[in-house]
Design an enzyme around this catalytic site. Sequence first.
Site, short mmCIF file in Angstrom:
data_model
loop_
_atom_site.label_atom_id
_atom_site.label_comp_id
_atom_site.label_asym_id
_atom_site.label_seq_id
_atom_site.Cartn_x
_atom_site.Cartn_y
_atom_site.Cartn_z
N LYS A 7 9.47 0.32 35.30
CA LYS A 7 8.63 0.89 36.34
C LYS A 7 7.63 -0.15 36.84
O LYS A 7 7.10 -0.96 36.08
CB LYS A 7 7.89 2.11 35.82
CG LYS A 7 8.79 3.31 35.50
CD LYS A 7 9.45 3.87 36.75
CE LYS A 7 10.24 5.13 36.47
NZ LYS A 7 9.40 6.30 36.21
N GLN B 267 11.45 7.67 21.71
CA GLN B 267 12.22 7.47 22.93
C GLN B 267 12.46 5.98 23.09
O GLN B 267 11.76 5.17 22.48
CB GLN B 267 11.46 8.03 24.14
CG GLN B 267 10.09 7.42 24.31
CD GLN B 267 9.14 8.30 25.10
OE1 GLN B 267 9.17 9.52 24.98
NE2 GLN B 267 8.33 7.68 25.93
N ASP C 119 13.26 4.85 33.08
CA ASP C 119 13.18 3.73 32.14
C ASP C 119 13.22 4.17 30.69
O ASP C 119 13.05 3.35 29.79
CB ASP C 119 11.89 2.94 32.39
CG ASP C 119 10.63 3.81 32.32
OD1 ASP C 119 10.76 5.04 32.46
OD2 ASP C 119 9.54 3.26 32.13
N ASP D 175 3.73 11.59 20.41
CA ASP D 175 4.03 11.88 21.81
C ASP D 175 5.03 13.02 21.93
O ASP D 175 6.13 12.95 21.37
CB ASP D 175 4.59 10.61 22.47
CG ASP D 175 4.67 10.72 23.97
OD1 ASP D 175 3.62 10.74 24.62
OD2 ASP D 175 5.81 10.76 24.49
N ASN D 176 4.63 14.07 22.63
CA ASN D 176 5.54 15.19 22.93
C ASN D 176 6.29 15.73 21.70
O ASN D 176 7.53 15.82 21.72
CB ASN D 176 6.55 14.79 23.99
CG ASN D 176 5.92 14.67 25.37
OD1 ASN D 176 5.05 15.44 25.74
ND2 ASN D 176 6.36 13.67 26.12
N GLU E 260 0.39 15.55 20.49
CA GLU E 260 0.16 15.53 21.94
C GLU E 260 1.13 16.53 22.55
O GLU E 260 2.20 16.18 23.04
CB GLU E 260 0.39 14.12 22.49
CG GLU E 260 -0.01 13.95 23.95
CD GLU E 260 1.17 13.92 24.91
OE1 GLU E 260 0.93 13.83 26.13
OE2 GLU E 260 2.32 13.96 24.45
N LYS F 237 -0.92 2.77 32.94
CA LYS F 237 0.38 2.92 32.30
C LYS F 237 1.40 1.93 32.87
O LYS F 237 2.38 1.60 32.19
CB LYS F 237 0.91 4.35 32.51
CG LYS F 237 0.14 5.42 31.79
CD LYS F 237 0.82 6.77 31.87
CE LYS F 237 0.89 7.29 33.29
NZ LYS F 237 1.54 8.63 33.34
N TYR F 238 1.17 1.48 34.09
CA TYR F 238 2.16 0.64 34.76
C TYR F 238 1.64 -0.75 35.14
O TYR F 238 2.40 -1.54 35.71
CB TYR F 238 2.66 1.34 36.02
CG TYR F 238 3.12 2.75 35.76
CD1 TYR F 238 4.30 2.99 35.05
CD2 TYR F 238 2.38 3.84 36.21
CE1 TYR F 238 4.71 4.29 34.80
CE2 TYR F 238 2.78 5.13 35.96
CZ TYR F 238 3.95 5.36 35.26
OH TYR F 238 4.36 6.64 34.99
#
Length: 633
Positions: A239, A299, A334, A370-371, A399, A511-512
């Site tokens: 990204k 992930q 991504d 995360d998640n 989270e 983040k990017y």
Amino acid sequence: MIQHPAPAVDGGRYPAKRCVGDRIEVQADVFRDGHELLRAVVRYRPPRSRRWREAEMVRIDAHLDGVRWAGEIELDSIGRWEYTVEAWTDVFGTWRDELDRKVTAAQHDLAGEMAEGVVLLRAALERATSKDRGVIDRALATLEDGAAPEAVQHETSLGEDLFEAVERSQERHGSVVIDPPMAIEVDRERARFGAWYEMFPRSWGGLAGVERQLPELAKLGFDIVYLPPIHPIGHTNRKGRDNALVAAPGDPGSPWAIGNQHGGHDAVDPELGTIDDVRSLTTTASELGIEIALDFAIQCSADHPWLTEHPEWFHHRPDGTLKYAENPPKRYQDIYNVNWDTPDWRALWDELLRIVVHWVDCGVKVFRVDNPHTKPFAFWAWMIGRVHAHDRDVVFLAEAFTRRAVMRHLAKIGFSQSYTYFTWKNSRHELSEYVSELAYSGEQEYFRPNFFVNTPDILHEYLVRGGRGAFEARLVLAATLSPSYGLYSGYENIENVPVREGSEEYLHSEKYELKARKLDGPLLRLIGQLNEIRRANPALQELSNVTFLNTANDALVGYLKRSDGNTIIVTVSLDPFGQQEGLATVPAHLGLPPSFHAVDLLTGERFGWRIGPNYVRLAAGERQAHVLLVETV
């Protein structure tokens, strides 16, 4: 009958949670048919102990002729404790109580009652210790002496020394025990209380740059420094700036797209540092009283080593292509999620456990997951249990911004604490309702909230439109309502520009892209004050001690927190622009003096307060909140 033991989560299916050093009150309804008196104890067993200990229970609603009993346990070690309640008929106590009522009523000719007493004393004598035998022997001699005056027999029978000796010696007649025992999971203090600061290492000069910031973060009173993923970042579908689908040359990509030729979840991005830098960071942090939290995101990028080493761990479409992650309308081109239904799931679980233990052995004792709600519950119960068997000090933060039942279940199966809906609770009514639910609905037995004021994904409209006044209000609310709270770097600089109208994404999101960060924001002084206040006042280190105050103005929220003689009163203006006035009413049932003095811990000012209404005036740009310490005489 023993009913409704507490604390209990889902009837004992899951453990209640506490922290080491807590004193826990175990309660239960205890009753039986008839009028016999009862006795009850809490039986409890610390971790790694075979021996059960006991604490006496007493009726706490006897003045209402109720059946609720309570006893206290001090939790002095970390791990899983067990407790149960044992109750029995107090045969001697019942006999003594009936005799006392007859004597008080001036009844005579109680030879039959004396004969019953002799039987009970003889039975107790057989089980008595040497300490109690003499007391029981002398009482028996008096009751069996036909020449002893009636009054002497009665006085002997009702003596306190005799009662205590027999109570220690008599059989537990008709004993009933809750079985199986209930569990209490006891964590270290950081599982409940702490101030978190989130920072992207790449914006601070890598891991070495983060380490250089630790002394200043320690001075600001932060307990945990949380780092988003520090692993190598994928190249495929990387990204670009503002979540662009095509990265420009030099764009670093999202840290959550984990894995490239340099490694995966157990590796460090070479642009950030090395494994040795992680060890150095955790060591320096520990010396300063800070802990390092790492992000654990299950992930992968398309370039993660697992894609070639374990293709069976991923979702393949019928045409053989991989399915990237999405949560419509959000799409993560991504990132690829693992396939939890893979036939090779055992190897996947073992590898994930190895990764977490790897970082634990590098000195990381806190993980922001995360998640977690998109992964199997059974996996988390297994993972957390296995990690705790390796190192019981590890703390897991969920989270999980999802349905309440799911968030609660994650807490029940082992997560130490959780993100919450706090970010979206901005009115007086929403705050009082939500915090009261967390503190008093039963969730407080297992669900520990962490009030993050912002995250890289969440910039609430209240902050966008409210500017500095809104930032100050939310900061005070988070730091004083919840024992654990956090902020993402940039908050101290009042960063509040969204990528577009109505979006919660930041413009030019970190983040990017890489930013040049430094600790220099205008809110740092307030942050440091609040963290110091939190550490100095036990009332702010608990959740279930909050009482919301009527303020006669919906733009003002007020609440009081008390613990061990420490009382804090907070009033916050929710109006980020103007002046608000109201009357904060302190109810009499809290037990404060009719009038008292309170010092504002933010300004040092001293105010006179009282039971009943108290005038409050707050103005944006001048004073957004009071944090008052009630002075004790």
